[in-house]
Design a protein around this motif. Structure first.
Motif, PDB file in Angstrom:
ATOM      1  N   GLY A 192       0.954  -1.325   0.044  1.00 43.94           N
ATOM      2  CA  GLY A 192      -0.018  -0.128   0.033  1.00 43.94           C
ATOM      3  C   GLY A 192       0.871   1.255  -0.065  1.00 43.94           C
ATOM      4  N   HIS A 234      -7.277  -2.013  -4.485  1.00 42.76           N
ATOM      5  CA  HIS A 234      -6.466  -2.985  -3.539  1.00 42.76           C
ATOM      6  C   HIS A 234      -6.118  -4.049  -4.401  1.00 42.76           C
ATOM      7  CE1 HIS A 234      -7.815  -1.493   0.617  1.00 42.76           C
ATOM      8  NE2 HIS A 234      -7.228  -0.436  -0.286  1.00 42.76           N
ATOM      9  N   ALA A 262      -7.061  -6.148   2.690  1.00 46.74           N
ATOM     10  CA  ALA A 262      -7.691  -4.826   2.613  1.00 46.74           C
ATOM     11  C   ALA A 262      -7.325  -4.102   3.866  1.00 46.74           C
ATOM     12  CB  ALA A 262      -9.292  -5.008   2.708  1.00 46.74           C
ATOM     13  N   ARG A 313      -3.374  -2.837   3.224  1.00 48.45           N
ATOM     14  CA  ARG A 313      -3.109  -1.928   1.864  1.00 48.45           C
ATOM     15  C   ARG A 313      -3.578  -0.608   2.254  1.00 48.45           C
ATOM     16  NH1 ARG A 313      -3.885  -6.612  -2.571  1.00 48.45           N
ATOM     17  NH2 ARG A 313      -1.808  -7.904  -2.294  1.00 48.45           N
ATOM     18  N   LYS A 314      -4.728  -0.669   3.010  1.00 49.84           N
ATOM     19  CA  LYS A 314      -5.270   0.703   3.362  1.00 49.84           C
ATOM     20  C   LYS A 314      -4.391   1.430   4.167  1.00 49.84           C
ATOM     21  CE  LYS A 314      -9.603   3.005   4.814  1.00 49.84           C
ATOM     22  NZ  LYS A 314      -9.568   3.999   3.544  1.00 49.84           N
ATOM     23  N   GLN A 336     -11.462  -0.745  -2.043  1.00 52.47           N
ATOM     24  CA  GLN A 336     -10.823  -1.856  -0.713  1.00 52.47           C
ATOM     25  C   GLN A 336     -11.190  -3.212  -1.467  1.00 52.47           C
ATOM     26  OE1 GLN A 336     -11.964  -0.715   3.272  1.00 52.47           O
ATOM     27  NE2 GLN A 336     -12.415   1.356   2.788  1.00 52.47           N
TER      28      GLN A 336
END
Ligand code: GZL
Length: 311
Positions: free
Chosen positions: A127, A211, A157, A160-161, A149
């Motif tokens: 991310g 993502h 999820a 990576r956010k 997402q």
């Protein structure tokens, strides 16, 4: 007859008498399909018997599959856990049955003595690489970002956010204005991108962070149907480096992707072999490498190579 039997012995020795259960999430993305293909190849190359269960992205199906593997007395379990929570009980059942469990490509929020090792990329780093690419590409210019997402509650999820937000923090010119799950699928990526375009107006969206590539590919379709140029009117950065992402970049319809190897099983099976042979305990995390691809790479050539690898 005896001579021919003896001649075959070395091959028989190569075929191990191991049986492994693999609880796979499903086939929600091209990358997931490639992981299944490669895992089956890696298992076959070691002469291991495989019991394969596709969960159609439902945790209850994975838990049932693990209970079935335990009841059948498999020698080890591979699992790609669809979400991060809710695994303690079934992992304890596997531990009580002395069946080692290895996590592939996603992690779980459970005590790490409940699994032998986890083979994953650094999902937070992925991310961050995506966010840093946009920071560099925008070079201080304002950019309103929409985010697709992955599956809600899954470690990719969540991580990576986090990584993307870490990378863009401190750059006030970059702002995430919409963020919603597309469940890692092309179809949902398209539907959610359509809602973003409707809500914001295409002219007010500068970039998409997805993502995974499959949601980005779905979003590209929505952007085109809205009469906009993906990769130009709306910059697109995602993760997986599946063949269609390389093709989109080659066609200037996408800008960057971060590679995730589909071969998590190779390192997993090597660690398992050492553990079963002489008790060698692997590290709790075996990290796979990530690599950024942009228009500077020969994406057409990479597409030609990757499209034959089971995606
Ligand atoms: C990430 C992996 C993700 C892929 C998606 O490690 O779990 O799941 O990025 C897949 O394509 O759905």
């Amino acid at each position: 007859l005896l001579a021919s039997a003896i001649a075959l012995m070395p091959f028989a020795a190569a075929a191990s008498d191991l049986t492994i259960g693999f609880s796979q999430i499903g086939s929600e993305s091209g990358w997931r399909a490639a992981e299944t293909t490669v895992t089956k190849q890696e298992v076959a190359a070691r002469g291991i018997q495989l019991k394969f269960a596709d969960a159609q992205q439902k945790q209850e199906n994975q838990i049932s599959a693990l209970r079935s593997f335990i009841a059948q007395g498999v020698d080890a379990i591979l699992i790609a856990p669809v979400v991060a929570t809710g695994w303690d009980e079934v992992l304890e059942e596997a531990q009580d049955a002395d069946i080692p469990v290895i996590l592939l490509d996603r992690t779980v929020d459970a005590p790490d003595d409940l699994y032998l090792t986890a083979v994953t990329s650094d999902l937070v780093h992925e991310g961050s690489v995506a966010g840093q690419w946009l920071v560099d590409d925008m070079a201080g210019a304002d950019c309103r970002i929409v985010e697709l997402q992955g599956t809600t509650g899954s470690s990719p999820a969540i991580d990576r956010k986090t990584g993307f937000e870490n990378a863009i923090s401190g750059h006030d010119n970059l702002e995430i204005v919409r963020s919603q799950t597309g469940d890692f699928t092309r179809s949902q990526g398209k539907v959610v991108m359509e809602s973003f375009l409707k809500a914001e107006g295409g002219d007010n969206i500068c970039a998409l962070y997805a993502h995974n590539d499959d949601m980005a590919v779905g979003a590209i379709q929505a952007i085109k149907e809205a009469g906009l140029k993906p990769g130009t009117d709306i910059k697109i950065v995602a993760i997986d480096a599946v063949p269609d992402a390389h093709l989109a970049i080659a066609n200037s319809e996408m800008n960057a992707t971060i590679e995730l190897t589909p071969n998590m099983a190779g390192p997993a099976l090597d660690a398992l072999a050492a553990y079963l042979a002489d008790g060698t305990v692997p590290p709790k995390w075996i990290q796979t490498e990530s690599r950024l691809y942009t228009a500077a790479d020969d994406n057409q050539a990479i597409y030609e190579v990757k499209k034959g690898l089971g995606y």
